[in-house]
Write a protein that holds these residues in place. Structure first.
Motif, PDB file in Angstrom:
ATOM      1  N   TYR A 129      23.000 -53.168 -10.688  1.00  8.72           N
ATOM      2  CA  TYR A 129      23.654 -51.897 -10.389  1.00  8.72           C
ATOM      3  C   TYR A 129      24.867 -52.063  -9.483  1.00  8.72           C
ATOM      4  O   TYR A 129      25.672 -51.146  -9.345  1.00  8.72           O
ATOM      5  N   ALA A 132      25.601 -48.979  -5.997  1.00 10.39           N
ATOM      6  CA  ALA A 132      25.325 -47.773  -6.782  1.00 10.39           C
ATOM      7  C   ALA A 132      26.009 -46.540  -6.195  1.00 10.39           C
ATOM      8  O   ALA A 132      26.145 -46.407  -4.971  1.00 10.39           O
ATOM      9  N   ASP A 133      26.419 -45.630  -7.068  1.00 11.90           N
ATOM     10  CA  ASP A 133      27.080 -44.394  -6.622  1.00 11.90           C
ATOM     11  C   ASP A 133      26.092 -43.457  -5.952  1.00 11.90           C
ATOM     12  O   ASP A 133      26.440 -42.731  -5.019  1.00 11.90           O
ATOM     13  N   ASN A 134      24.869 -43.442  -6.457  1.00  8.59           N
ATOM     14  CA  ASN A 134      23.859 -42.512  -5.943  1.00  8.59           C
ATOM     15  C   ASN A 134      22.560 -43.235  -5.640  1.00  8.59           C
ATOM     16  O   ASN A 134      22.180 -44.183  -6.339  1.00  8.59           O
ATOM     17  N   VAL A 137      18.343 -45.257  -6.913  1.00  7.38           N
ATOM     18  CA  VAL A 137      18.996 -45.695  -8.139  1.00  7.38           C
ATOM     19  C   VAL A 137      18.110 -45.423  -9.354  1.00  7.38           C
ATOM     20  O   VAL A 137      16.947 -45.832  -9.395  1.00  7.38           O
ATOM     21  N   GLU A 140      19.335 -45.147 -15.453  1.00  5.09           N
ATOM     22  CA  GLU A 140      20.527 -44.706 -16.193  1.00  5.09           C
ATOM     23  C   GLU A 140      21.814 -44.926 -15.412  1.00  5.09           C
ATOM     24  O   GLU A 140      22.909 -44.683 -15.931  1.00  5.09           O
ATOM     25  N   ALA A 141      21.718 -45.368 -14.172  1.00  2.00           N
ATOM     26  CA  ALA A 141      22.917 -45.616 -13.359  1.00  2.00           C
ATOM     27  C   ALA A 141      23.788 -46.662 -14.052  1.00  2.00           C
ATOM     28  O   ALA A 141      23.274 -47.582 -14.689  1.00  2.00           O
TER      29      ALA A 141
END
Length: 339
Positions: A129, A132-134, A137, A140-141
């Protein structure tokens, strides 16, 4: 049923062998002993009261690997751990990682796709990942550009397996993207015993506490986290081992919804480096000598899992706490000194 565990004398592999044998599986281990010893085999036997079949084999040797599969045509599933695994080392020596992690996976799949039973569990990683943006995690990231060669080998490995599953209809695979395995078997018969300087936090903590290391290096305290140190999802190795067994049983019983599936395996809880240090001091009663050093290349700021998919579809959930994992890791470290 007969299950092949590559890298089966390593940290996660050995605990998974124990979990498999406790479920009645016959286990065959391949390991080149580059980061393990035959004492691990004794530890597995002492726990399980059963000795798995062991063959010393370097999977980079295509000829020897082919001979192995000609000898063991009745394998019902493969759990693939054999790989190099340290982020920092991969930055320094990327070619070792591409050979150990990519070439060997390719050779394994070439042989696996010729068997009657073509079931594969792949030891993947949350490193796919990147940053990660969000958080937490999700599976689907987006898989971002890898920060380290190690992370890149896991991304490429997943792509190779996915493409192979598309090309070979009988091949079924699950990639388990796990977070940070720690701890040891509660008997202290097996645990994490890295050769040379530990690349992971917890063995460095336990080796510092017992006096093998002068002090613990904390890589950076200026990250945008609560205490400035990196945050990870630390999962007990036995919880992780049990996840592999559950995933394997999903493949063997043909419950998979598609030929290739991916699951996060973690606790869903993030802990910072300093929080782990504090938890260890509380659990062990030992005061750690640590100091802050520069950031380490290849480290992401924070990573912890959303485990909903594994919880609901696999029916698996981490049961053991951070304190339990640290207690087991410390018991293991103390036991190694007595050997």
């Amino acid at each position: 049923m007969k299950i092949l565990v590559t890298g089966g004398l390593g940290f996660i592999g050995s605990h998974t062998v124990v979990a498999l044998q406790s479920k009645g599986y016959e286990v065959v281990i391949i390991d080149n002993l580059s980061n393990s010893t035959l004492n691990v085999l004794k530890g597995i036997t002492s726990i399980s009261k059963k000795t798995p079949i062991f063959e010393k084999l370097d999977m980079r040797d295509k000829t020897d690997l082919k001979k192995f599969f000609l000898k063991h045509k009745d394998i019902d599933g493969v759990i693939h751990f054999a790989a190099s695994k340290a982020v920092g080392e991969s930055v320094v020596n990327p070619l070792l990682y591409y050979e150990n992690n990519i070439a060997t996976l390719t050779y394994l799949l070439q042989n696996l796709t010729e068997l009657t039973q073509q079931n594969l569990i792949f030891s993947s990683s949350c490193t796919v990942y990147g940053e990660a943006d969000n958080l937490p995690v999700l599976e689907e990231a987006p898989v971002k550009k890898a920060i380290s060669p190690y992370g890149n080998t896991k991304q490429i490995g997943e792509e190779i397996i996915k493409d192979s599953c598309s090309a070979h209809s009988n091949l079924k695979a699950i990639s388990l993207r796990y977070f940070n395995p720690i701890g040891a078997h509660p008997t202290a018969a097996i645990g994490e015993l890295p050769s040379g300087t530990p690349q992971n936090l917890v063995p460095f903590i336990t080796q510092t506490a017992i006096g093998k290391r002068e002090k613990l290096s904390v890589f950076g305290n200026d990250y945008p986290t609560a205490d400035g140190t990196c945050v990870r999802d630390y999962i007990h190795v036995m919880d992780l081992a049990e996840a592999h067994v559950v995933a394997l049983e999903r493949l063997i019983s043909s419950k998979s919804e598609m030929n290739y599936e991916v699951f996060n395996v973690g606790t869903g809880v993030g802990s910072s480096v300093l929080e782990v240090v504090s938890a260890f001091e509380k659990t062990s009663g030992e005061k750690l000598n640590y100091h802050i050093v520069d950031r380490r290349e290849g480290d992401v700021i924070a990573a912890y899992a959303d485990t909903t998919k594994a919880n609901e579809i696999l029916g698996w959930k981490a049961k053991r706490t951070l304190s339990q994992a640290l207690e087991d890791a410390w018991r293991w470290e103390q036991q190694t000194v007595l050997q």
